[in-house]
Design a protein around this motif. Structure first.
Motif, PDB file in Angstrom:
ATOM      1  N   PRO A   1     -42.256 -10.161  39.791  1.00 53.59           N
ATOM      2  CA  PRO A   1     -43.291  -9.258  40.304  1.00 53.59           C
ATOM      3  C   PRO A   1     -43.629  -8.178  39.284  1.00 53.59           C
ATOM      4  O   PRO A   1     -42.772  -7.680  38.572  1.00 53.59           O
ATOM      5  N   GLU A   2     -44.920  -7.837  39.240  1.00 52.18           N
ATOM      6  CA  GLU A   2     -45.362  -6.793  38.319  1.00 52.18           C
ATOM      7  C   GLU A   2     -44.919  -5.419  38.816  1.00 52.18           C
ATOM      8  O   GLU A   2     -44.906  -5.156  40.011  1.00 52.18           O
ATOM      9  N   GLU A   3     -44.569  -4.553  37.877  1.00 51.11           N
ATOM     10  CA  GLU A   3     -44.167  -3.198  38.237  1.00 51.11           C
ATOM     11  C   GLU A   3     -45.395  -2.395  38.632  1.00 51.11           C
ATOM     12  O   GLU A   3     -46.407  -2.404  37.940  1.00 51.11           O
ATOM     13  N   THR A   4     -45.306  -1.707  39.761  1.00 55.60           N
ATOM     14  CA  THR A   4     -46.437  -0.906  40.218  1.00 55.60           C
ATOM     15  C   THR A   4     -46.412   0.469  39.565  1.00 55.60           C
ATOM     16  O   THR A   4     -45.406   0.893  38.997  1.00 55.60           O
ATOM     17  N   VAL A   5     -47.525   1.175  39.691  1.00 55.92           N
ATOM     18  CA  VAL A   5     -47.638   2.509  39.097  1.00 55.92           C
ATOM     19  C   VAL A   5     -46.632   3.461  39.734  1.00 55.92           C
ATOM     20  O   VAL A   5     -45.962   4.234  39.039  1.00 55.92           O
TER      21      VAL A   5
END
Length: 401
Positions: free
Chosen positions: A6-10
């Motif tokens: 999963p992509e890291e969120t802001v």
């Protein structure tokens, strides 16, 4: 299909910088089941960054956002719990966290040399936050006001770089001059102070310690002129002179340099300094940069809503100001780490929009080139002679039925 990473969120990227999610205070968190110190800090920093007006918004936001729940390991928390926790947070932990962020920012800008021949400037000023009449009596100042102050040191590292590096909190009854004692310590920068800091005893002490300063004095300040220097006729400088200053309590005298000049609007400024190595015009330029600290105070009050207090008890007020400064520091660190040329305000606006989106989306938005290259249509003046007399308006009678 294989497992995708999963992509890291802001929000994950920003709040992980603080590294406090798992922090549990050995005394303050004794008996706490859900809202531990680290989790409370994350929730409150999130609230300052996104400019929430109430504790209800903080509570409801947690219920609505799965990403925030995963980060804090909380599914919900009542606003009354947040209210109590805000005043129970260990202030010394927030102080250390804020100081470490400010030190990291300072480390990134440490190599900057300052302003050409002027060097680095440290601007000193204080900003007031007014408290309500009854619940703010613990910060009583006058019969008309309860207030607290933020005494701040603001570094001007070059024409485009300025940032705070230290501040002291107090009730409003503490004078600006008392706050300055904690902030004026470094002999490698020139301190810039306004009329609220007139204290000849301090000026003498700083001169003896070789701490350079430029300070504005009042029009009625009595200074004995010892020697006048010629000033250019086409310059805003009116006077450049050596003056004798007397400390009222001790009668001790010492010499400072007085520079008087007019700004673009014709306002007269009188400043004293212990710098003789620069021209009178450069002295006026040093004082001109004082407005930058005013912009910073305006920034944190408007964009982080620091005047909107969630709890007005003393410990809660101090804690919320530290949390707001931590939130500002995060914005500045993100600006530094991304290498963007955008302002800190533009970084914060973009953070808010992409807060729960991926970090890559945020970076793409932050670095996106403007799609419009023209300056747009320019309004043309009306033809004919300019109006000689102001236009007269007639009362308009109109009724909506």
């Amino acid at each position: 299909m294989g497992n995708s990473i999963p992509e890291e969120t802001v929000i994950e990227k920003c709040l992980k910088i603080l590294d406090v999610a798992l922090y549990r205070h050995p005394y303050r968190d004794h008996g706490s089941k859900k809202l531990l110190t680290g989790k409370a800090i994350l929730l409150l920093v999130d609230a300052q960054l996104r400019q929430y007006d109430s504790l209800w918004e903080i509570s409801e936001n947690l219920r609505a956002k799965k990403a925030l729940q995963q980060l804090t390991q909380l599914d919900s928390i009542h606003e009354s719990t947040i209210h109590r926790k805000l005043e129970d947070l260990p202030t010394e932990v927030l102080q250390e966290l804020c100081a470490s962020i400010f030190e990291e920012i300072h480390g990134k800008y440490r190599e900057k040399k300052g302003l050409s021949s002027l060097g680095k400037l440290h601007i000193i000023d204080a900003s007031k936050i007014v408290l309500p009449k009854k619940v703010g009596e613990w910060a009583y100042c006058t019969k008309h006001e309860n207030s607290i102050k933020i005494h701040l040191r603001y570094i001007v590292a070059d024409e485009k770089t300025a940032y705070p590096d230290h501040f002291v909190l107090s009730t409003g009854a503490v004078s600006d001059q008392e706050g300055a004692v904690e902030l004026v310590v470094d002999a490698n920068a020139t301190y810039v102070l306004d009329r609220g800091y007139i204290n000849y005893s301090n000026y003498l002490s700083w001169t003896k310690d070789n701490i350079p300063f430029v300070a504005r004095v009042q029009a009625r300040s009595k200074l004995k002129v010892l020697e006048e220097r010629a000033v250019p006729t086409d310059s805003p400088i009116i006077r450049d002179a050596d003056v004798e200053v007397k400390v009222p309590k001790t009668e001790e005298t010492f010499i400072l340099r007085l520079v008087e000049y007019n700004d673009d609007e014709g306002t007269l400024y009188r400043v004293v300094t212990n710098r003789w190595d620069i021209s009178a015009y450069e002295v006026s330029e040093i004082y001109r940069h004082r407005w930058k600290i005013e912009l910073f105070f305006k920034w944190i009050k408007q964009h982080l809503n620091i005047v909107k207090l969630y709890n007005r008890k003393p410990e809660a007020v101090w804690n919320q100001i530290y949390i707001a400064m931590i939130a500002y520091g995060l914005c500045e660190l993100i600006k530094i780490q991304t290498g963007t040329t955008k302002t800190t305000w533009e970084v914060l606006k973009t953070l808010r929009i992409y807060w729960f989106d991926s970090w890559e989306q945020f970076l793409n938005a932050l670095n996106r080139e403007p799609s419009r290259t023209s300056k747009g249509r320019k309004k043309k003046g009306k033809r004919g002679r300019p109006r000689k007399h102001p236009r007269k308006l007639k009362a308009v009678k109109f009724m909506v039925k």
